[in-house]
Every structure is written in C-alpha cells, then in structure tokens.
Design a protein around this motif. Sequence first.
Motif, mmCIF file in Angstrom:
data_model
loop_
_atom_site.group_PDB
_atom_site.id
_atom_site.type_symbol
_atom_site.label_atom_id
_atom_site.label_comp_id
_atom_site.label_asym_id
_atom_site.label_seq_id
_atom_site.Cartn_x
_atom_site.Cartn_y
_atom_site.Cartn_z
ATOM 1 N N ALA A 25 0.840 -1.201 0.000
ATOM 2 C CA ALA A 25 0.000 0.000 0.000
ATOM 3 C C ALA A 25 0.873 1.248 0.000
ATOM 4 O O ALA A 25 0.629 2.188 -0.769
ATOM 5 C CB ALA A 25 -0.940 -0.012 1.203
ATOM 6 N N LYS A 26 1.889 1.245 0.833
ATOM 7 C CA LYS A 26 2.792 2.399 0.899
ATOM 8 C C LYS A 26 3.460 2.624 -0.457
ATOM 9 O O LYS A 26 3.552 3.765 -0.931
ATOM 10 C CB LYS A 26 3.847 2.180 1.988
ATOM 11 C CG LYS A 26 4.750 3.350 2.202
ATOM 12 C CD LYS A 26 5.694 3.110 3.368
ATOM 13 C CE LYS A 26 6.551 4.339 3.603
ATOM 14 N NZ LYS A 26 7.466 4.144 4.736
ATOM 15 N N ASP A 31 -1.558 5.434 2.296
ATOM 16 C CA ASP A 31 -1.201 5.390 3.707
ATOM 17 C C ASP A 31 -2.329 4.698 4.456
ATOM 18 O O ASP A 31 -3.471 5.158 4.421
ATOM 19 C CB ASP A 31 -0.996 6.813 4.221
ATOM 20 C CG ASP A 31 -0.539 6.873 5.666
ATOM 21 O OD1 ASP A 31 0.014 5.868 6.165
ATOM 22 O OD2 ASP A 31 -0.730 7.923 6.297
ATOM 23 N N LEU A 32 -2.018 3.575 5.100
ATOM 24 C CA LEU A 32 -3.035 2.843 5.860
ATOM 25 C C LEU A 32 -2.755 2.952 7.348
ATOM 26 O O LEU A 32 -1.621 2.798 7.798
ATOM 27 C CB LEU A 32 -3.037 1.358 5.467
ATOM 28 C CG LEU A 32 -3.509 1.025 4.070
ATOM 29 C CD1 LEU A 32 -3.393 -0.479 3.812
ATOM 30 C CD2 LEU A 32 -4.940 1.485 3.850
ATOM 31 N N LEU A 33 -3.811 3.185 8.109
ATOM 32 C CA LEU A 33 -3.737 3.182 9.563
ATOM 33 C C LEU A 33 -4.348 1.885 10.064
ATOM 34 O O LEU A 33 -5.488 1.550 9.715
ATOM 35 C CB LEU A 33 -4.525 4.380 10.127
ATOM 36 C CG LEU A 33 -4.676 4.423 11.651
ATOM 37 C CD1 LEU A 33 -3.321 4.655 12.313
ATOM 38 C CD2 LEU A 33 -5.667 5.504 12.040
ATOM 39 N N VAL A 34 -3.604 1.145 10.860
ATOM 40 C CA VAL A 34 -4.126 -0.065 11.491
ATOM 41 C C VAL A 34 -4.970 0.361 12.674
ATOM 42 O O VAL A 34 -4.490 1.055 13.582
ATOM 43 C CB VAL A 34 -2.976 -1.000 11.943
ATOM 44 C CG1 VAL A 34 -3.512 -2.166 12.763
ATOM 45 C CG2 VAL A 34 -2.192 -1.502 10.736
ATOM 46 N N THR A 35 -6.246 -0.030 12.673
ATOM 47 C CA THR A 35 -7.141 0.356 13.765
ATOM 48 C C THR A 35 -7.390 -0.776 14.755
ATOM 49 O O THR A 35 -7.848 -0.532 15.863
ATOM 50 C CB THR A 35 -8.491 0.864 13.224
ATOM 51 O OG1 THR A 35 -9.128 -0.183 12.492
ATOM 52 C CG2 THR A 35 -8.287 2.088 12.342
ATOM 53 N N SER A 36 -7.110 -2.035 14.337
ATOM 54 C CA SER A 36 -7.316 -3.155 15.257
ATOM 55 C C SER A 36 -6.595 -4.391 14.736
ATOM 56 O O SER A 36 -6.634 -4.679 13.545
ATOM 57 C CB SER A 36 -8.812 -3.464 15.407
ATOM 58 O OG SER A 36 -9.022 -4.457 16.389
ATOM 59 N N PRO A 79 -7.700 3.793 5.086
ATOM 60 C CA PRO A 79 -6.779 4.653 4.349
ATOM 61 C C PRO A 79 -6.829 6.086 4.880
ATOM 62 O O PRO A 79 -7.895 6.567 5.267
ATOM 63 C CB PRO A 79 -7.279 4.583 2.900
ATOM 64 C CG PRO A 79 -8.636 3.995 2.953
ATOM 65 C CD PRO A 79 -8.818 3.327 4.268
ATOM 66 N N ILE A 80 -5.678 6.723 4.902
ATOM 67 C CA ILE A 80 -5.580 8.116 5.310
ATOM 68 C C ILE A 80 -5.382 8.938 4.030
ATOM 69 O O ILE A 80 -4.418 8.722 3.296
ATOM 70 C CB ILE A 80 -4.391 8.338 6.278
ATOM 71 C CG1 ILE A 80 -4.520 7.429 7.507
ATOM 72 C CG2 ILE A 80 -4.281 9.806 6.664
ATOM 73 C CD1 ILE A 80 -5.739 7.682 8.368
ATOM 74 N N VAL A 81 -6.320 9.824 3.766
ATOM 75 C CA VAL A 81 -6.280 10.666 2.568
ATOM 76 C C VAL A 81 -6.286 12.128 3.014
ATOM 77 O O VAL A 81 -7.174 12.536 3.770
ATOM 78 C CB VAL A 81 -7.479 10.362 1.635
ATOM 79 C CG1 VAL A 81 -7.441 11.261 0.407
ATOM 80 C CG2 VAL A 81 -7.494 8.887 1.228
ATOM 81 N N ALA A 82 -5.282 12.872 2.573
ATOM 82 C CA ALA A 82 -5.140 14.278 2.959
ATOM 83 C C ALA A 82 -5.154 14.433 4.483
ATOM 84 O O ALA A 82 -5.765 15.353 5.024
ATOM 85 C CB ALA A 82 -6.215 15.136 2.297
ATOM 86 N N GLY A 83 -4.509 13.473 5.168
ATOM 87 C CA GLY A 83 -4.373 13.552 6.620
ATOM 88 C C GLY A 83 -5.566 13.097 7.429
ATOM 89 O O GLY A 83 -5.546 13.169 8.651
#
Length: 140
Positions: A25-26, A31-36, A79-83
């Motif tokens: 993904a990177k 940009d992916l944020l792991v939430t769990s 996914p993190i888009v524009a922060g």
Amino acid sequence: MINSRSLDDLIPPAKVRVQSFLEAAKAAGIDLLVTSTYRDNDSQNALYAQGRTKPGKIVTNAKAGQSWHNYRCAVDVVPIVAGKPRWDVKDEVWQQVGKLGKAAGLEWAGDWKRFKEYPHFQYTNGLTLAQLQSGVKILG
C-alpha cells in the motif's frame, strides 16, 4: 480490555502477510492506519454491544469467540487521505486497498456476500471459526 493495533499481536503467518500488505500500500502511495489487530473477549463483546445495547452504529456481528480478531489473525485498516481517515467505502481507494490485501494473501471482508466489512482483512489458512474455537491452530 484489549483492542490492540500492534502487528506483533498477530500470529506469525498473519503478521507476515499484513506487513507485506502495508508495504505494498505504501509503495502504491496509500497510507493505511491499522485500527485493530488482536481483541480480547471483553473488547469484542463491547464492540458487539455498539448499536445494540450501547449507542453507535452496528459495526460487527461477532460476539466474543466469534471474531477472527480473537484468534490473532485479522486486521482492520483505514486509508488516510489528505491527513484524514477515509471511511467512505464508496471511495475508489477502498477497491485499491482490497486488491492489495488480497495480493498479499489475505481474505478481504469487502468481498463477503453478507455484512461487508471493507476495513477487515484476515488470514485463516482455510480454517473455519469452529475449528479455531475447538483449538486448531493456524499454520503456514
């Protein structure tokens, strides 16, 4: 209650695939944020209560012992888009995320027929929840 975000809390074959997924993904500019990752039974039951006996939207149909997270083989990402987290699953970025996760050897819950969970990916090596509940371990 434990609701981990650490890849170290995943079983090794799931961790390797999730790491590969995040790296792909990177490399694709996502940009992916792991939430769990791992959830204990108390945390799973609290999540199950959401939208039922507690305020909020229903986000899972799994009680304690019925979630792949309880067996350390699942990850949720956004996914993190524009922060900012992009939770709108109609956004095309989710289809890219799904393809990348599947290419890394993970099952994507966005493909499920019932109760699609776009943020959810898992590695089960073909085992069922019933097998995990009976003590069978995921290998490979």
